[in-house]
Design a protein around this motif. Sequence first.
Motif, PDB file in Angstrom:
ATOM      1  N   PRO A 122      41.039  37.498  31.650  1.00 32.34           N
ATOM      2  CA  PRO A 122      40.666  37.525  33.068  1.00 32.34           C
ATOM      3  C   PRO A 122      41.867  37.505  34.004  1.00 32.34           C
ATOM      4  N   SER A 130      37.177  44.081  37.938  1.00 31.69           N
ATOM      5  CA  SER A 130      37.147  42.662  38.281  1.00 31.69           C
ATOM      6  C   SER A 130      36.015  41.902  37.622  1.00 31.69           C
ATOM      7  N   LEU A 156      38.853  32.873  35.424  1.00 28.65           N
ATOM      8  CA  LEU A 156      38.751  33.800  36.553  1.00 28.65           C
ATOM      9  C   LEU A 156      38.445  33.049  37.842  1.00 28.65           C
TER      10      LEU A 156
END
Length: 294
Positions: A122, A130, A156
């Motif tokens: 991530p 994303s 993330l």
Amino acid sequence: MASAAKKIVVCGGNGFLGSRICKFAVARGWDVTSISRSGEPHWSTATSSPTAPSWSQKVSWQRADILKPATYSPLLKDADYVIHSMGILLEADYKGVVSGRQNPISALQKAFSSAPRPSANPLERGPAASELKPPAAASGAAQLTYEVMNRDSAILLAKLAAEQGASAFCYVSAAGGAPVLPTRYITTKREAEEVIAREFPGMRGVFVRPPIMYDSARPVTVAAAAATAAGALLNGVTGGVLKSFMGSAGVKPLKVDVVAQAVVEALSDESVRGPVEVPELEALAAKSWRKTML
């Protein structure tokens, strides 16, 4: 002059622990936002009553998908504290989790497999990629894995929180794992702790490691806690020699409110950082309780 209220964002704020974190954060006078797939909790499963408690009116209940940053990253703006309070105990087919069609035997076989599941880093994901995409199961449907939910989603979220200037990030980890819980359940949580601490040194990382949590609102948790308490007693009598063997079964269970109070107190205390084990959770909760009595 009174200081401005702290802003806290709780990812998983409608869950068993998350909803109580929201409750105690509201009691501190903080600005509280909860992020989850369903928004406001189903109160009959979160508390002992189907009626929303009065404090819930002071929480902003937002719908978002933790695997899709675009759905929640704007909510992190100006947050002082961000919490990751979500994960999975057993791996299962993504749609099967929602619909209840997942075969429990196959879920257990997948969960206790020691082979790590494929996932992307991530920290290396650019704007064009994303989202975190769970790997496909044999059926072709997305597969929630420990790597994606327990580790990658937390990393993330920490990355986004750091970019927004959050002063502290709290990750709800776990006190122990195997044999009661699959090995990869705990290893992915420890990996998340290590990466977050290493990659975001400017943001205070608080890694709470709760044991089995219980509350009468969920009778099944009371039964689980009773069994765990017996294991913890045995572990204590033997001087802790069975700790590594018993895993989470040898750790004293805590009432979920105790853990929630400890999380809020840990965030407010700038001296608290790194792993927070059960004894420290109890001490932080007691400190929080004393403050309300003054």
